[in-house]
Design a protein around this motif. Sequence first.
Motif, PDB file in Angstrom:
ATOM      1  N   ALA A 346     -45.838  25.990 -41.900  1.00  0.00           N
ATOM      2  CA  ALA A 346     -44.919  26.336 -40.824  1.00  0.00           C
ATOM      3  C   ALA A 346     -44.902  25.249 -39.757  1.00  0.00           C
ATOM      4  O   ALA A 346     -43.848  24.890 -39.226  1.00  0.00           O
ATOM      5  N   ILE A 347     -46.077  24.730 -39.433  1.00  0.00           N
ATOM      6  CA  ILE A 347     -46.183  23.665 -38.430  1.00  0.00           C
ATOM      7  C   ILE A 347     -45.469  22.405 -38.904  1.00  0.00           C
ATOM      8  O   ILE A 347     -44.725  21.758 -38.151  1.00  0.00           O
ATOM      9  N   ALA A 348     -45.687  22.045 -40.176  1.00  0.00           N
ATOM     10  CA  ALA A 348     -45.015  20.867 -40.729  1.00  0.00           C
ATOM     11  C   ALA A 348     -43.503  21.060 -40.701  1.00  0.00           C
ATOM     12  O   ALA A 348     -42.750  20.165 -40.282  1.00  0.00           O
ATOM     13  N   GLY A 349     -43.055  22.236 -41.148  1.00  0.00           N
ATOM     14  CA  GLY A 349     -41.623  22.513 -41.136  1.00  0.00           C
ATOM     15  C   GLY A 349     -41.043  22.483 -39.741  1.00  0.00           C
ATOM     16  O   GLY A 349     -39.965  21.918 -39.514  1.00  0.00           O
ATOM     17  N   GLN A 350     -41.756  23.074 -38.766  1.00  0.00           N
ATOM     18  CA  GLN A 350     -41.269  23.109 -37.389  1.00  0.00           C
ATOM     19  C   GLN A 350     -41.126  21.699 -36.813  1.00  0.00           C
ATOM     20  O   GLN A 350     -40.102  21.372 -36.214  1.00  0.00           O
ATOM     21  N   ALA A 351     -42.161  20.874 -36.980  1.00  0.00           N
ATOM     22  CA  ALA A 351     -42.134  19.522 -36.407  1.00  0.00           C
ATOM     23  C   ALA A 351     -41.013  18.680 -37.001  1.00  0.00           C
ATOM     24  O   ALA A 351     -40.276  17.993 -36.278  1.00  0.00           O
ATOM     25  N   ILE A 352     -40.847  18.744 -38.330  1.00  0.00           N
ATOM     26  CA  ILE A 352     -39.817  17.936 -38.988  1.00  0.00           C
ATOM     27  C   ILE A 352     -38.423  18.473 -38.665  1.00  0.00           C
ATOM     28  O   ILE A 352     -37.489  17.709 -38.395  1.00  0.00           O
ATOM     29  N   LEU A 353     -38.282  19.807 -38.678  1.00  0.00           N
ATOM     30  CA  LEU A 353     -36.977  20.403 -38.403  1.00  0.00           C
ATOM     31  C   LEU A 353     -36.539  20.177 -36.955  1.00  0.00           C
ATOM     32  O   LEU A 353     -35.357  19.931 -36.689  1.00  0.00           O
ATOM     33  N   ALA A 354     -37.476  20.291 -36.004  1.00  0.00           N
ATOM     34  CA  ALA A 354     -37.124  20.077 -34.598  1.00  0.00           C
ATOM     35  C   ALA A 354     -36.578  18.672 -34.389  1.00  0.00           C
ATOM     36  O   ALA A 354     -35.592  18.469 -33.667  1.00  0.00           O
ATOM     37  N   SER A 355     -37.207  17.701 -35.030  1.00  0.00           N
ATOM     38  CA  SER A 355     -36.734  16.322 -34.936  1.00  0.00           C
ATOM     39  C   SER A 355     -35.373  16.157 -35.610  1.00  0.00           C
ATOM     40  O   SER A 355     -34.477  15.505 -35.070  1.00  0.00           O
ATOM     41  N   ALA A 356     -35.202  16.786 -36.784  1.00  0.00           N
ATOM     42  CA  ALA A 356     -33.940  16.668 -37.520  1.00  0.00           C
ATOM     43  C   ALA A 356     -32.797  17.343 -36.768  1.00  0.00           C
ATOM     44  O   ALA A 356     -31.681  16.813 -36.707  1.00  0.00           O
ATOM     45  N   PHE A 357     -33.053  18.523 -36.192  1.00  0.00           N
ATOM     46  CA  PHE A 357     -32.019  19.202 -35.416  1.00  0.00           C
ATOM     47  C   PHE A 357     -31.631  18.377 -34.192  1.00  0.00           C
ATOM     48  O   PHE A 357     -30.453  18.312 -33.823  1.00  0.00           O
ATOM     49  N   ALA A 358     -32.631  17.749 -33.533  1.00  0.00           N
ATOM     50  CA  ALA A 358     -32.339  16.928 -32.349  1.00  0.00           C
ATOM     51  C   ALA A 358     -31.438  15.743 -32.711  1.00  0.00           C
ATOM     52  O   ALA A 358     -30.587  15.331 -31.924  1.00  0.00           O
ATOM     53  N   LYS A 359     -31.609  15.218 -33.912  1.00  0.00           N
ATOM     54  CA  LYS A 359     -30.796  14.093 -34.375  1.00  0.00           C
ATOM     55  C   LYS A 359     -29.544  14.551 -35.122  1.00  0.00           C
ATOM     56  O   LYS A 359     -28.773  13.715 -35.596  1.00  0.00           O
ATOM     57  N   LYS A 360     -29.371  15.875 -35.276  1.00  0.00           N
ATOM     58  CA  LYS A 360     -28.242  16.476 -35.997  1.00  0.00           C
ATOM     59  C   LYS A 360     -28.179  16.003 -37.449  1.00  0.00           C
ATOM     60  O   LYS A 360     -27.097  15.791 -38.010  1.00  0.00           O
ATOM     61  N   GLU A 361     -29.351  15.866 -38.050  1.00  0.00           N
ATOM     62  CA  GLU A 361     -29.439  15.502 -39.468  1.00  0.00           C
ATOM     63  C   GLU A 361     -29.483  16.796 -40.298  1.00  0.00           C
ATOM     64  O   GLU A 361     -30.533  17.210 -40.783  1.00  0.00           O
TER      65      GLU A 361
END
Length: 499
Positions: A346-361
Motif C-alpha cells: 500500500a505504501i509503495a502504491g501510494q508513493a508512486i501513485l501520488a507522484s504519477a497523479f501530480a504529473k498527470k501520468e
Amino acid sequence: MEGDGVSSLWSNMGKLPLFVFFRDSRNVLKKDELGMEIANIGLPATLALMADPVASLIDTAFIGRMGALELASVGVSVAIFNQVSRITMFPLVSITTSFVAEEEAASKTSTDIEENTGSDYDADQELVPLTGGSDMKIPKPEDKRRHVPSATSALIVGCMLGIIQTLFLIFTAKPLLLYMGVRPDSPMVKIAAQYLMLRSLGAPAILLSLAAQGVFRGLKDTKTPLYAIIIGDSVNIILDPILIFTLCLGVNGAAIAHVVSQYLIFLILVWRLVEDFVLLPPNFKDLQFGRFLKSGFQLLVKVISATSCMTVAASLAARLGPKPMAAFQVCFQIWLATSLLADGLAIAGQAILASAFAKKEYEKTVTVAARVLQIGVVLGLLLSFILVAVSQFASTLFTNDFDVLELMNISFPFVAVTQPINALAFVFDGVNYGASDFAYSASSMIVVAVMSLSCLFVLASSHGYVGIWIALTIFMCLRVFAGLLRVGTGMGPWSFLRS
C-alpha cells in the motif's frame, strides 16, 4: 455475425474500469522497472511495519510466561493504546506521504524546466565578501539541503498529537478499561492501568517517528526508517527480559522497554532528516496547515470508524473473561502483524501513485494500481498457506494454558482464511490515498463501520467468541467492496478510466 456480437461484447466489457484490476495479470511478479520500484519501496516498508508488531509479539511471549492474568491485562491495555494511536498515526503518516510525494514531483518538474531553459543563476542569491577587507563579493555557498514544507508541518502536528495522546491516556486509563469491560473489582485493573500509563509516555516519540517516516516514504525512501526501527526494536527485545525478569519489574518493565525503543527510533530519524532537509521553512505560510488539517480530519473520521470496530471487538472479548481475552489478544496481534505485510504494498502504491497523479501520468496510475492489487492477492494467499502450516506450533509460543490454546485454535482458521481479503483492503487504502481521495475513504468507512458494528453486537450475542471473528471477517470484506466500488466504477479521481 453472432460470433462478432459476442466478440464485441467482450471487447466493450474489457474497457470497463472494473477490468483495470486484471490488466497485465500475467506480469504480476515480473521483475520489470515497475516491479523493481514497487519492491524497492514496498519490501523495506513491509519489514519496517512488521518490526513493531513482531516486537509486540515478543513482548506478549515474555508476558505470557508470567501467567494468563498478566497476558490478559496487557492485552486490554495494548488494545486501548493501539486503537487510540491508530486514530492519530495513520492520518498523519498517510497525509505526509502523499503531500511530500506531490511536493517532490513538483520540485523535480520545476528543476527539469530550469535545466531545459539553461537557467542556473539566481539573481536573488545572497552575496558575501571574499575576505574581511575586500570589496569583492561572491555568492554565498548554497545549503544543499532540500526544503520540504510538509515535513515541518507533519513534525509539528505529530508533536502536538503525541502530547495530547499521552495526557489523554494517563488521565482516562481506568475509565477506558471500564469501557473495555474490565470491572473495577477485577484483578486486571491495577496491572492494565499501570502498563497503559507507562506505555503512553512513548506516544510523542511514536507520532514524531511516524511523521518522519511519512517524509521518507513520500521521497520513496523506506530503507532509512527500516534501519531506525530495527535498531529501536532490537533494543526493546534486549531490554525485555532484563527489565521484566532480572529487575523484577514485570509488565511495567515491558512498557518501559517499549518507550525507550520508541524515543531511540525518533532520535535516529530526526538526525537523518536534519542532515538532508531544512526543517525550518523560509515562510510560515509554506506549511499549509489548512490543507494538512482538512485532509487529516477526513482520514481521522475514517480511522475512528475503523478503530471503533476493532475496539468493540476487543471489548466484547474482554467481557467474556481473562482467557477469551488472552486468546483474542494473541490471535488479533498475529492477524494484524501478517495483514500489515500488505501495507508495505500500500505504501509503495501510494508513493508512486501520488507522484504519477501530480504529473498527470494516468497510464502509469492504471498500471501501478493494477499491479499492487494483483500482488496483494498473491501475498494474501501465501500468508494463508503459511499460517495454516504453522498454526499449531505458533500457539504454544505464547501460552501453556489449555483453555487459552483451545480458543486460539478456534481463532486461527479465521486469521488464515481472511489474509487475501485483508491484503486487498490495505492495498485499496494505499491506492485511494495515492489519489488523495481522502473524502471518499472517510465517508465509505463510516458506512462500513455502522454495518460492521451491527454485525459485531448481533453475532457476539448469538455466537460468543466465534461470532466476534465472523464479524471481523465481514468488516474486512466490506472494506474491500468499498475500494472496489470506487476504482471499479471509475468515480472521483478515477473518472479518467471511463474516458
